[in-house]
Design an enzyme around this catalytic site. Structure first.
Site: not given
Ligand code: GLN
Length: 477
Positions: A69, A144, A168
């Site tokens: 990532k 993400s 994410s």
């Molecule tokens: N979708 C969640 C957010 O936008 C989690 C993001 C993540 O785990 N990095 O905060």
């Protein structure tokens, strides 16, 4: 069968038998990336030289090509966090997890798309490109770590790393039919990974099987003097502990708060069937309650932005990023660079967090949210006094259409309702393929208490080897 469709375990076997070589495996992935990545747009950076890296491949994962990532610092390569503010930045060092995987012999195929600074649930906040879901190119891969899940699902890497602050790793795994492991807070070093919310960030993996997740975790886990929040809890031999044949003697709690209005009927059906499968495998199924589930989301969307506003203060856009040439003074330069360098979602969170921490409001918002966090953690403590695991849906919906939620932040935040409570509690969890609704994958979420990764993976492995959902591949060519 193509070599790129194999798991880490299967690839290692072929390498051991000398039926293939690290260079050949890596080249097969690079060829496939060249052919298909224009469809998924999972990669932000492709390491064209990867097939020449095999000579360093000597450890326990020698010759396995994976991708990172794009929030993991990888020495000599760009790391952008999918943000313009890091355009042109070349990592001068490796993140601890990257270093450990390198020492184990993995080969780095490149860097994968994410929401900008990992803020989002669809990969649509990336400043560079929107990754497509390999199961339906009109849909998001989740986020993400959407680039990671899409690349693993489309066989564009053997496995990928991810980070999970509020879901994410788990949510994109559910959307793309991959196995996603979110570790206990402190299990894997965060050193060298772009921070989002430091009290929530965890580093994990997205793989083609539970066994592969166990192999990677064994290498990545452990105390790191460069990350004071890492735990010295013993790193177990996760792959060797995948010895369960059934779920007999295990109690699995089903929290009623996760089966509420808003849960897609198709998703619910898949999850109810998965629960039935676990019952047939010998588990005792028990309804439980996690009463503060409903307020967890609100607490997260105060705590995370507060920490984001502090963490992202360091990005000034001066040594890299969109440095402006015309500014009145230094403050104006920061102002302009940050205005140009950050996307809307990042700015929204910085502003929200700054507000929540500001004098007069910190008690009302930030401190209150921390109190709620304690209650959420207590819910899980109480539940784990009664059950070994908790099973839930990962996301209320299957993969949604590109563009469907991106202009409605609240709708997007609701995506995280089932992943966030576990993040606040710092426990470990997996998303494993559990079935399909209207042709789209649905993941089952399984939680265990802190540092119970070995136990969690062993149970997930039983489910996975008794079903064949994880073997289904998207038709992309
Ligand atoms: N979708 C969640 C957010 O936008 C989690 C993001 C993540 O785990 N990095 O905060």
């Amino acid at each position: 069968m193509e070599i790129t469709s194999l798991t880490i375990t299967q690839t290692l076997q072929l390498l051991k038998e000398k039926k293939t070589s690290p260079a050949e495996v890596t080249q097969a992935y690079l060829d496939r990336i060249k052919k298909l990545d224009s469809k998924t747009e999972a990669y932000l950076y492709i390491n064209e030289n990867a097939a020449n890296d095999f000579f360093v491949a000597t450890g326990e994962l020698a010759g396995i090509p994976i991708a990172y990532k794009d929030v993991f610092n990888t020495k000599g390569m760009p790391t952008t966090a999918a943000s313009k503010i890091l355009e042109g930045y070349i990592s001068p060092y490796d993140a601890t997890s990257v270093e450990k995987l390198k020492n184990a012999g993995v080969i780095n195929l490149g860097k994968l798309n994410t929401d900008e600074f990992t803020m989002g649930s669809s990969c649509e906040t990336s400043a560079y490109q929107i990754t497509k879901n390999p199961w339906d190119l009109a849909r998001v891969p989740g986020g993400s770590s959407g680039g990671s899940a899409a690349a693993v699902a489309a066989d564009l890497c053997c496995a990928a790393t991810g980070s999970d602050t509020g879901g994410s790793i788990r949510q994109p795994s559910s959307f793309c039919n991959t196995t996603g492991l979110k570790v206990t807070y402190g299990r894997v070093s965060r050193y060298g990974v772009m921070p989002m919310a430091s009290s929530l960030d965890t580093i994990g993996v997205i793989t083609k099987s539970v066994e592969d997740a166990a192999l990677l975790l064994k290498v990545m886990a452990g105390k790191d003097s460069r990350d004071a929040t890492t735990s010295d809890a013993k790193v177990e031999d996760y792959p060797a502990l995948l010895t369960r044949k059934d779920l007999k003697g295990l109690r699995i709690g089903i929290p009623k708060e996760y089966f509420v209005e808003g849960l897609d009927k198709g998703v619910e059906k898949v999850i109810r069937e998965a629960i039935e499968t676990m019952r047939k495998l010998g588990a005792e199924i028990k309804e439980i309650s996690l009463p503060h589930t409903e307020v967890a989301l609100a607490a997260y969307y105060i705590i995370a932005p507060s920490e984001i506003s502090a963490n992202l203060a360091r990005f000034d856009g001066i040594r890299f990023g969109p440095t402006v040439s015309d500014s009145k003074d230094l403050i104006d330069m920061y102002f302009q660079n940050r205005t140009k360098g950050f996307g809307d979602e990042v700015k929204r969170r910085i502003m929200l967090g700054t507000f929540a921490l500001s004098a007069g409001y910190a008690d009302k918002f930030y401190k209150k949210a921390l109190q709620v966090r304690t209650l959420v953690k207590r819910d899980f403590d109480n539940a784990f006094a009664e059950v070994d695991f908790i099973a839930t849906p990962v996301s209320p919906t299957p993969a949604f259409k590109i563009g469907e939620k991106v202009n409605d932040p609240l709708q997007m935040y609701l995506e995280d309702a089932f992943t966030i409570p576990a993040s606040l509690a710092g426990i470990c969890g997996v998303s494993i393929p559990a079935g399909f609704t209207e042709g789209l994958p649905v993941g089952l979420q399984l939680f265990a208490n802190q540092f119970e990764e070995a136990k969690l993976l062993a149970a997930a492995q039983v489910f996975q080897t008794s079903t064949d959902y994880h073997l289904q591949k998207p038709k992309i060519s």
